[in-house]
Design a protein around this motif. Structure first.
Motif, PDB file in Angstrom:
ATOM      1  N   ILE A  95       0.838  -1.207   0.000  1.00 41.15           N
ATOM      2  CA  ILE A  95       0.000   0.000   0.000  1.00 41.15           C
ATOM      3  C   ILE A  95       0.868   1.251   0.000  1.00 41.15           C
ATOM      4  CG2 ILE A  95      -1.604   1.341   1.423  1.00 41.15           C
ATOM      5  CD1 ILE A  95      -2.740  -1.499   2.269  1.00 41.15           C
ATOM      6  N   ILE A  96       1.933   1.252   0.793  1.00 39.12           N
ATOM      7  CA  ILE A  96       2.839   2.394   0.823  1.00 39.12           C
ATOM      8  C   ILE A  96       3.480   2.602  -0.542  1.00 39.12           C
ATOM      9  CG2 ILE A  96       5.000   3.269   1.802  1.00 39.12           C
ATOM     10  CD1 ILE A  96       4.211   1.824   4.413  1.00 39.12           C
ATOM     11  N   GLU A  97       3.934   1.520  -1.154  1.00 43.74           N
ATOM     12  CA  GLU A  97       4.560   1.622  -2.477  1.00 43.74           C
ATOM     13  C   GLU A  97       3.555   2.100  -3.525  1.00 43.74           C
ATOM     14  OE1 GLU A  97       7.808   1.473  -5.086  1.00 43.74           O
ATOM     15  OE2 GLU A  97       7.632   1.474  -2.895  1.00 43.74           O
ATOM     16  N   ASN A  98       2.327   1.632  -3.415  1.00 42.16           N
ATOM     17  CA  ASN A  98       1.279   2.062  -4.341  1.00 42.16           C
ATOM     18  C   ASN A  98       1.002   3.555  -4.185  1.00 42.16           C
ATOM     19  OD1 ASN A  98      -0.698   1.733  -6.299  1.00 42.16           O
ATOM     20  ND2 ASN A  98      -2.266   1.137  -4.842  1.00 42.16           N
ATOM     21  N   CYS A  99       1.012   4.021  -2.953  1.00 45.27           N
ATOM     22  CA  CYS A  99       0.807   5.448  -2.679  1.00 45.27           C
ATOM     23  C   CYS A  99       1.938   6.267  -3.291  1.00 45.27           C
ATOM     24  CB  CYS A  99       0.716   5.677  -1.173  1.00 45.27           C
ATOM     25  SG  CYS A  99       0.346   7.364  -0.691  1.00 45.27           S
ATOM     26  N   ARG A 100       3.168   5.809  -3.122  1.00 48.20           N
ATOM     27  CA  ARG A 100       4.324   6.516  -3.680  1.00 48.20           C
ATOM     28  C   ARG A 100       4.232   6.649  -5.202  1.00 48.20           C
ATOM     29  NH1 ARG A 100       8.967   6.872  -0.429  1.00 48.20           N
ATOM     30  NH2 ARG A 100       8.951   5.620   1.482  1.00 48.20           N
ATOM     31  N   LYS A 101       3.735   5.586  -5.859  1.00 51.32           N
ATOM     32  CA  LYS A 101       3.808   5.513  -7.325  1.00 51.32           C
ATOM     33  C   LYS A 101       2.573   6.036  -8.037  1.00 51.32           C
ATOM     34  CE  LYS A 101       7.036   1.639  -7.734  1.00 51.32           C
ATOM     35  NZ  LYS A 101       7.237   0.255  -8.238  1.00 51.32           N
ATOM     36  N   THR A 102       1.433   6.095  -7.366  1.00 47.14           N
ATOM     37  CA  THR A 102       0.197   6.392  -8.094  1.00 47.14           C
ATOM     38  C   THR A 102      -0.456   7.712  -7.725  1.00 47.14           C
ATOM     39  OG1 THR A 102      -1.235   5.237  -6.487  1.00 47.14           O
ATOM     40  CG2 THR A 102      -0.291   3.921  -8.286  1.00 47.14           C
ATOM     41  N   ILE A 103      -0.025   8.358  -6.627  1.00 49.35           N
ATOM     42  CA  ILE A 103      -0.677   9.583  -6.177  1.00 49.35           C
ATOM     43  C   ILE A 103       0.203  10.797  -6.460  1.00 49.35           C
ATOM     44  CG2 ILE A 103      -1.656  10.814  -4.196  1.00 49.35           C
ATOM     45  CD1 ILE A 103      -3.243   8.366  -5.040  1.00 49.35           C
ATOM     46  N   GLY A 104      -0.416  11.872  -6.954  1.00 50.08           N
ATOM     47  CA  GLY A 104       0.275  13.139  -7.145  1.00 50.08           C
ATOM     48  C   GLY A 104      -0.191  14.147  -6.112  1.00 50.08           C
ATOM     49  N   VAL A 105       0.699  15.059  -5.729  1.00 51.10           N
ATOM     50  CA  VAL A 105       0.391  16.025  -4.669  1.00 51.10           C
ATOM     51  C   VAL A 105       0.688  17.448  -5.150  1.00 51.10           C
ATOM     52  CG1 VAL A 105       0.901  16.763  -2.311  1.00 51.10           C
ATOM     53  CG2 VAL A 105       0.987  14.329  -2.898  1.00 51.10           C
ATOM     54  N   THR A 106      -0.264  18.343  -4.927  1.00 50.21           N
ATOM     55  CA  THR A 106      -0.039  19.768  -5.124  1.00 50.21           C
ATOM     56  C   THR A 106      -0.362  20.475  -3.820  1.00 50.21           C
ATOM     57  OG1 THR A 106      -0.675  19.618  -7.452  1.00 50.21           O
ATOM     58  CG2 THR A 106      -0.633  21.812  -6.471  1.00 50.21           C
ATOM     59  N   SER A 107       0.569  21.309  -3.359  1.00 49.32           N
ATOM     60  CA  SER A 107       0.434  21.930  -2.039  1.00 49.32           C
ATOM     61  C   SER A 107       0.017  23.398  -2.141  1.00 49.32           C
ATOM     62  CB  SER A 107       1.760  21.838  -1.283  1.00 49.32           C
ATOM     63  OG  SER A 107       2.091  20.492  -1.032  1.00 49.32           O
ATOM     64  N   PHE A 108      -0.866  23.792  -1.233  1.00 52.80           N
ATOM     65  CA  PHE A 108      -1.327  25.170  -1.104  1.00 52.80           C
ATOM     66  C   PHE A 108      -1.258  25.547   0.372  1.00 52.80           C
ATOM     67  CE2 PHE A 108      -3.464  23.186  -4.648  1.00 52.80           C
ATOM     68  CZ  PHE A 108      -3.392  24.124  -5.664  1.00 52.80           C
ATOM     69  N   SER A 109      -1.521  26.822   0.654  1.00 56.83           N
ATOM     70  CA  SER A 109      -1.580  27.281   2.031  1.00 56.83           C
ATOM     71  C   SER A 109      -2.862  28.065   2.248  1.00 56.83           C
ATOM     72  CB  SER A 109      -0.382  28.168   2.359  1.00 56.83           C
ATOM     73  OG  SER A 109      -0.493  28.681   3.689  1.00 56.83           O
ATOM     74  N   LEU A 110      -3.271  28.135   3.505  1.00 53.32           N
ATOM     75  CA  LEU A 110      -4.411  28.974   3.859  1.00 53.32           C
ATOM     76  C   LEU A 110      -3.997  30.421   4.083  1.00 53.32           C
ATOM     77  CD1 LEU A 110      -6.331  26.621   6.328  1.00 53.32           C
ATOM     78  CD2 LEU A 110      -7.046  27.296   4.031  1.00 53.32           C
ATOM     79  N   SER A 111      -2.679  30.699   4.062  1.00 52.87           N
ATOM     80  CA  SER A 111      -2.190  32.051   4.320  1.00 52.87           C
ATOM     81  C   SER A 111      -1.440  32.595   3.116  1.00 52.87           C
ATOM     82  CB  SER A 111      -1.252  32.063   5.531  1.00 52.87           C
ATOM     83  OG  SER A 111      -0.647  33.326   5.702  1.00 52.87           O
ATOM     84  N   GLN A 112      -1.621  33.883   2.863  1.00 51.65           N
ATOM     85  CA  GLN A 112      -0.838  34.568   1.840  1.00 51.65           C
ATOM     86  C   GLN A 112       0.175  35.530   2.452  1.00 51.65           C
ATOM     87  OE1 GLN A 112      -2.411  38.147   0.080  1.00 51.65           O
ATOM     88  NE2 GLN A 112      -4.468  37.681   0.888  1.00 51.65           N
ATOM     89  N   THR A 113       0.122  35.726   3.763  1.00 46.89           N
ATOM     90  CA  THR A 113       0.908  36.776   4.404  1.00 46.89           C
ATOM     91  C   THR A 113       1.995  36.281   5.341  1.00 46.89           C
ATOM     92  OG1 THR A 113      -0.706  36.927   6.202  1.00 46.89           O
ATOM     93  CG2 THR A 113      -1.043  38.388   4.320  1.00 46.89           C
TER      94      THR A 113
END
Length: 239
Positions: A95-113
């Motif tokens: 499951i860990i290996e599947n997560c590494r290979k099949t999921i993409g991540v884009t990061s955002f924040s709740l703060s701009q300041t």
């Protein structure tokens, strides 16, 4: 609600990625192993049996394991003799290996300041922030708030459920739990179904905040493209 994507513009080769966001609404969805937190996937497992563990382990052994003995007998033996890890770990690792290979991540924040975010991700002022608008319904459906804790510990039941078909929950838990060190990020993560790919983003861009150290030519280019795409721009407040 508003979420924010910081971009460091100190290096010229990063400018095209930034302009791609505001012109084409395409954002890079990264592989989890390429993210800046070295503790990604660094969590502990709790193999203490719950009321559900024996039944889940029985079903998992029946589906994937050796059937030299009836699955319920093997599961009972594992639970009674503190050997759950021995039988569950192969599926946990898959499951860990599947997560590494099949999921993409884009990061955002709740703060701009937040100064720490500008320092770390906004090029120390030589960068910009793209502001997106998402609905409350999108939060926790498409976008997920990161949970911060002293240590990441996941129970084996979560992985046994995933082995039997419910991977979304465990993937979200793995990728949206971080240590307290990262709490200043106030992070929101988009989880895609493919890593290392540009994705077309459907959240409207409602503004761009330009860092106070961005050069005048680059500022004017950002403003020009934003005007063409009906995006409001303003400069970071340095006070």
């Amino acid at each position: 609600m508003k979420i924010y994507k910081f971009k460091d513009l100190r290096q010229k080769n990063t400018h095209s990625h930034f302009f791609q966001i505001i012109e084409e609404k395409k954002i890079w969805c990264a592989a989890p192993c390429s993210l800046n937190d070295s503790s990604e996937f660094n969590f502990s497992m709790d193999y203490t049996p719950s009321e559900k563990t024996a039944a889940l382990l029985t079903a998992t052994i029946q589906k994937f394991g050796s059937l030299a003995f009836p699955a319920y007998m093997t599961a009972s033996y594992a639970v009674l003799n503190n050997k759950i890890e021995e039988y569950a770990k192969p599926e946990v690792d898959k499951i860990i290996e599947n997560c590494r290979k099949t999921i993409g991540v884009t990061s955002f924040s709740l703060s701009q300041t937040d100064p720490w975010l500008w320092e770390t991700y906004g090029g120390q002022g030589f960068g910009a922030v793209v502001e997106f608008e998402i609905s409350d319904e999108d939060l926790e459906e498409t976008y997920h708030s990161v949970t911060y804790s002293r240590a990441s510990v996941f129970h084996v039941d979560l992985f046994l459920e995933a082995a039997l078909g419910n991977t979304e929950k465990v993937f979200r838990k793995i990728l949206c739990t971080k240590t307290l060190k990262w709490k200043p990020e106030m992070e929101i993560r988009f989880l895609g179904k493919t890593p290392n790919i540009n994705i077309l983003f459907d959240a409207p861009i409602t503004g761009v905040i330009i860092g106070e150290k961005v050069s005048e030519p680059l500022s004017k280019e950002i403003e020009r493209i934003c005007i063409e795409n009906n995006i409001m721009t303003h400069f970071k407040n340095t006070k």
